[in-house]
Design an enzyme around this catalytic site. Structure first.
Site, short mmCIF file in Angstrom:
data_model
loop_
_atom_site.label_atom_id
_atom_site.label_comp_id
_atom_site.label_asym_id
_atom_site.label_seq_id
_atom_site.Cartn_x
_atom_site.Cartn_y
_atom_site.Cartn_z
N LYS A 192 0.84 -1.17 0.00
CA LYS A 192 0.00 0.00 0.00
C LYS A 192 0.89 1.25 0.00
O LYS A 192 2.05 1.12 0.39
CB LYS A 192 -0.92 0.01 1.22
N HIS A 240 -5.53 -0.06 6.61
CA HIS A 240 -5.50 -0.82 7.87
C HIS A 240 -6.82 -0.75 8.65
O HIS A 240 -7.38 -1.76 9.05
CB HIS A 240 -4.37 -0.33 8.78
N LYS A 290 -0.63 10.19 14.50
CA LYS A 290 0.79 10.19 14.87
C LYS A 290 0.94 11.12 16.07
O LYS A 290 0.15 12.05 16.26
CB LYS A 290 1.63 10.76 13.73
C1 BG6 Z 1 2.20 1.79 7.72
C2 BG6 Z 1 2.03 3.29 7.62
O1 BG6 Z 1 1.40 1.16 6.76
O2 BG6 Z 1 1.81 1.37 9.00
C3 BG6 Z 1 2.84 3.98 8.68
O3 BG6 Z 1 2.46 3.72 6.33
C4 BG6 Z 1 2.53 3.42 10.05
O4 BG6 Z 1 2.63 5.38 8.66
C5 BG6 Z 1 2.60 1.90 10.04
O5 BG6 Z 1 3.47 3.95 10.97
C6 BG6 Z 1 2.10 1.32 11.35
O6 BG6 Z 1 2.35 -0.06 11.38
P1 BG6 Z 1 2.52 -0.82 12.76
O7 BG6 Z 1 2.63 -2.27 12.36
O8 BG6 Z 1 3.76 -0.29 13.40
O9 BG6 Z 1 1.30 -0.52 13.56
#
Ligand code: BG6
Length: 490
Positions: free
Chosen positions: A150, A242, A340
């Site tokens: 993605k 997600h 974030k």
């Molecule tokens: C990614 C995003 O798909 O997922 C990021 O592009 C994000 O911005 C990350 O930080 C979060 O993944 P996880 O597995 O650390 O929750």
């Protein structure tokens, strides 16, 4: 604990475009190393990293050794086997925009007939060029698969163009669109919980569920990814994929089987049933924010615009109130929030059940509704909150207590990273945890009007201090409905 049942895979070829990039070094190679240490990847497998700078195999292996030594050291016997893994690695210099180096590379790959995986860990505007080169050099056969990360595009129209370009070379069953959230253990456990237990299904509907919250909170800022992130924002970066995938797994009807298409058919129906958010209701159903300077992870951090070096209207926080318009879910809000520089790194799904129809405890104890909390990270767990009698003599008093299933306690051992399963599934050709083209289209079809409505409204994202739970408008959005964000996350 019973050891997981691992079937070694026949030697295969995995070619990673973007082989010296962040994703390869931080996620893909550590995942492959673990699968090698567990004996699932066997000697004879070739992992070929592709990038544009000149580098020898030995140079590349030395660089990977530095990145992987700490990973190997955490595994009993890992250090001794690291050399064996590094021997599987090769480095080739190729540019997608030119034919230089391609003839020799193609000969090398075609020399072996085996499962061949091309992982495009490059910007999406290079996917089409990659597909064309692979086709032109006759590197695509029935056992070839392509993996794309993605975001697939920036909106529905650009996703179509990318998917068309992939579709011109690969059959849909050969295209593996990764959403790494689907590879997380607790996310897969959601399907196991829902469909492996008789307990939940009768209650899993509007009659018994008051609302659902899905939170993916991060403490990190945008760090070195500002150029990508500023063009993307939280809606495209996190919600489109997600959070919507999590929503689908919570809301979908029981699939007829665990076949990849049976599951994806059900997820697709959820996406298509989402109530449209557009100019007419975007003010009530969405909040977007951007962090300003504050304190995160115990230290002072700059605001988003300072990190970027200029002002920007990109959102680093989004809260949405979604609704699945179906018989099962009519009227049940799904509150989504991600951002974030929030106070904690926590991803969780909270299903709040309805109040009891009548309380026999009035004047004794207030009853809190039952909640099922699926903690995806950190500390993966499933918790069911139930009212209980406070033990001891004296008056009858009730308190809500958690029934807790901690994965670490129940199952022990190391929690595998999502990429380990996903990569092995690609080699096996199992698409269950990957997004089908129509799912991507349907997700964009819901996202595009939200983005368009924000743009039409023309107002900037609301500011929030780094290290807080986003703009106060996100709290107001849920409180207007007489509800609050789940405070375990807070
Ligand atoms: C990614 C995003 O798909 O997922 C990021 O592009 C994000 O911005 C990350 O930080 C979060 O993944 P996880 O597995 O650390 O929750």
């Amino acid at each position: 604990m019973t050891a997981p049942h691992l079937v070694p895979l026949a030697p295969f070829d995995l070619v990673i475009f973007g082989g010296s990039g962040d994703l390869a070094l931080r996620k893909l190679l550590p995942a492959l190393l673990h699968r090698y240490l567990d004996g699932q990847i066997v000697d004879g497998t070739r992992i070929v990293a592709i990038a544009r700078d000149a580098r020898s195999d030995d140079d590349y292996r030395a660089r990977v050794r530095d990145a992987l030594a700490p990973v190997a050291a955490r595994d009993p016997g890992g250090e001794a086997k690291l050399d064996g893994f590094l021997a599987l690695l090769h480095y080739r210099r190729l540019d997608l925009a030119s034919d230089d180096g391609w003839p020799a590379f193609a000969d090398e790959i075609r020399a072996e007939r085996r499962v061949r995986v091309f992982y495009l860990a490059v910007a999406p505007d290079l996917f089409a060029a990659a597909a064309q080169q692979l086709h032109a050099w006759e590197l695509v056969d029935a056992d070839t698969r392509v993996v794309v990360e993605k975001p697939i595009g920036r909106d529905g129209a650009s996703a179509q163009r990318i998917n068309d370009a992939l579709g011109a070379v690969f059959a849909e069953r050969q295209v593996f669109r990764i959403d790494h959230y689907l590879g997380k253990e607790t996310v897969q456990n959601l399907t196991a919980l829902r469909f492996g237990n008789a307990l939940f299904e009768p209650l899993w509907r509007a009659e018994h569920i008051d609302h659902v919250q899905i939170t993916v909170a991060e403490t990190v800022g945008v760090e070195g990814r500002a150029p990508y992130y500023d063009r993307s924002g939280a809606l495209r970066d996190m919600i489109q994929n997600h959070l919507l995938q999590l929503l689908c797994l919570v809301a979908m009807e029981p699939p007829t089987s665990l076949d990849a298409d049976a599951i994806r058919d059900e997820k697709l129906k959820v996406l298509r049933a989402l109530r449209t958010i557009d100019a007419g209701n975007v003010g009530a159903l969405s909040v977007r924010g951007q962090y300003r300077a504050g304190v995160a992870d115990g230290r002072a951090v700059p605001g988003y615009a300072d990190e970027l070096g200029h002002a920007s209207a990109t959102e680093t926080f989004v809260a949405l109130k979604a609704e699945v318009r179906s018989w099962r879910w009519a009227g049940v809000p799904f509150y989504l929030r991600t951002g974030k520089r929030l106070p904690a790194r926590v991803s969780e799904i909270v299903v709040t059940f309805r109040d009891v129809p009548h309380s026999n405890f009035e004047g004794i104890s207030a009853l809190a509704p039952n909640r099922l909390v699926l903690r995806l990270q950190p500390d993966e767990s499933v918790t069911l909150w139930l009212m209980n009698k406070v033990p001891g003599p004296g008056g009858l008093r009730l308190r809500q207590v958690p029934m807790d299933l901690s994965f670490a306690e129940a199952f022990g051992g190391r929690q595998a990273d999502a990429y380990e399963r996903l990569l092995m599934d690609v080699v096996r050709g199992n698409a269950m945890l990957f997004m089908r083209r129509d799912e991507v289209d349907a997700a964009w079809a819901w996202i595009d009007p939200i983005r368009a409505a924000w743009e039409a409204a023309g107002d900037a994202p609301k500011s929030y201090t780094a290290g807080t739970w986003g703009p106060s408008a996100a709290v107001a959005m849920i409180e207007r409905d007489g509800r609050t964000w789940h405070d375990d996350a807070a």
